[in-house]
Scaffold this motif. Sequence first.
Motif, PDB file in Angstrom:
ATOM      1  N   LEU A  26      -7.246  -2.529  -0.863  1.00  0.00           N
ATOM      2  CA  LEU A  26      -7.851  -3.805  -0.492  1.00  0.00           C
ATOM      3  C   LEU A  26      -9.083  -3.531   0.372  1.00  0.00           C
ATOM      4  O   LEU A  26      -9.219  -2.463   0.979  1.00  0.00           O
ATOM      5  CB  LEU A  26      -6.851  -4.663   0.279  1.00  0.00           C
ATOM      6  CG  LEU A  26      -5.616  -5.120  -0.504  1.00  0.00           C
ATOM      7  CD1 LEU A  26      -4.611  -5.781   0.447  1.00  0.00           C
ATOM      8  CD2 LEU A  26      -6.013  -6.088  -1.614  1.00  0.00           C
ATOM      9  N   GLN A  27      -9.966  -4.519   0.434  1.00  0.00           N
ATOM     10  CA  GLN A  27     -11.172  -4.348   1.247  1.00  0.00           C
ATOM     11  C   GLN A  27     -10.826  -4.065   2.707  1.00  0.00           C
ATOM     12  O   GLN A  27     -11.525  -3.322   3.392  1.00  0.00           O
ATOM     13  CB  GLN A  27     -12.048  -5.612   1.147  1.00  0.00           C
ATOM     14  CG  GLN A  27     -12.578  -5.898  -0.247  1.00  0.00           C
ATOM     15  CD  GLN A  27     -13.548  -4.844  -0.741  1.00  0.00           C
ATOM     16  OE1 GLN A  27     -14.301  -4.283   0.034  1.00  0.00           O
ATOM     17  NE2 GLN A  27     -13.539  -4.579  -2.043  1.00  0.00           N
ATOM     18  N   SER A  28      -9.734  -4.652   3.188  1.00  0.00           N
ATOM     19  CA  SER A  28      -9.354  -4.464   4.587  1.00  0.00           C
ATOM     20  C   SER A  28      -8.895  -3.025   4.879  1.00  0.00           C
ATOM     21  O   SER A  28      -8.819  -2.613   6.033  1.00  0.00           O
ATOM     22  CB  SER A  28      -8.228  -5.435   4.962  1.00  0.00           C
ATOM     23  OG  SER A  28      -7.109  -5.251   4.104  1.00  0.00           O
ATOM     24  N   ASP A  29      -8.608  -2.267   3.820  1.00  0.00           N
ATOM     25  CA  ASP A  29      -8.166  -0.879   4.008  1.00  0.00           C
ATOM     26  C   ASP A  29      -9.331   0.093   4.168  1.00  0.00           C
ATOM     27  O   ASP A  29      -9.106   1.265   4.515  1.00  0.00           O
ATOM     28  CB  ASP A  29      -7.327  -0.425   2.804  1.00  0.00           C
ATOM     29  CG  ASP A  29      -6.025  -1.183   2.688  1.00  0.00           C
ATOM     30  OD1 ASP A  29      -5.469  -1.551   3.731  1.00  0.00           O
ATOM     31  OD2 ASP A  29      -5.571  -1.400   1.549  1.00  0.00           O
ATOM     32  N   LYS A  38      -9.873   2.502   7.375  1.00  0.00           N
ATOM     33  CA  LYS A  38      -8.832   3.514   7.567  1.00  0.00           C
ATOM     34  C   LYS A  38      -8.962   4.648   6.568  1.00  0.00           C
ATOM     35  O   LYS A  38      -8.942   5.834   6.944  1.00  0.00           O
ATOM     36  CB  LYS A  38      -7.445   2.874   7.453  1.00  0.00           C
ATOM     37  CG  LYS A  38      -6.309   3.843   7.716  1.00  0.00           C
ATOM     38  CD  LYS A  38      -4.961   3.142   7.630  1.00  0.00           C
ATOM     39  CE  LYS A  38      -3.810   4.109   7.872  1.00  0.00           C
ATOM     40  NZ  LYS A  38      -2.486   3.445   7.776  1.00  0.00           N
ATOM     41  N   LYS A  52     -10.429  -4.887  -5.912  1.00  0.00           N
ATOM     42  CA  LYS A  52     -10.039  -3.772  -5.040  1.00  0.00           C
ATOM     43  C   LYS A  52     -11.001  -2.616  -5.271  1.00  0.00           C
ATOM     44  O   LYS A  52     -11.988  -2.754  -5.990  1.00  0.00           O
ATOM     45  CB  LYS A  52      -8.597  -3.364  -5.326  1.00  0.00           C
ATOM     46  CG  LYS A  52      -7.566  -4.443  -5.009  1.00  0.00           C
ATOM     47  CD  LYS A  52      -6.145  -3.923  -5.215  1.00  0.00           C
ATOM     48  CE  LYS A  52      -5.116  -4.994  -4.876  1.00  0.00           C
ATOM     49  NZ  LYS A  52      -3.726  -4.490  -5.049  1.00  0.00           N
TER      50      LYS A  52
END
Length: 227
Positions: free
Chosen positions: A79-82, A85, A188
């Motif tokens: 996901l973009q939020s990953d 990290k 994704k």
Amino acid sequence: MLRFFFWFLLVVNAAVLAFNLGWLGNWPLEAHEPERLKQQHHVTQLKQVPASVALAPVAPPPAEKKDEIIACLEIGNFLQSDAPKIEEKLKTLALGDRQSRLNVSDSASYMVFIPSQGSKDGADKKVAELRRINVTDFFVIQDAGPLRWGISLGVFKTEEAAKQHLAALNAKGVHTARIMPRTVTTNKFSYQLRALNSDEKAKVDALKADFPTQEVRNCQNTAYGKN
């Protein structure tokens, strides 16, 4: 005059004969092979070798072994939020232009859901019930249509995966959930890591442990958009 040349040639011939017979001693410029060998240093260490050995070609030194390229891998889909990290982890590989980010359309074909609750208040009441039995992975559907104010409990690529999730929810006490076919496309991304040697591949394998739900696969000749 002729007598002079006769005696001159006689003296020269006698001198040459005396030189060849060694009557005149060893001169500094003596060039005979036995005498020259005697004058060399460390004569006793000289070693004769066969002509075949002396004339044999000298083998070149072995070439330095280079790391063999063994893999091109893709890891994802994230996901973009990953992004922060995973990119922080990938920095340790220092792959430079051998690393690229690929956009991927991830489609799911089955949704596990609770039908519409009729209103926002009804949906909020159902959400509270779910939280009480420790079900937290859901979202309230607010798009116009028959599912408005229903609750999505997950979308899956296969019906079998959806059935397994529904069985797990039933075991927790969720008895109003259903399964319906529905294609949901999620944007994704994955990372392509090219020309990896054995050490780099081992580092990717270790990195994978930080993302247990993600897939590591061989590179495919598929058209992707690169970021």
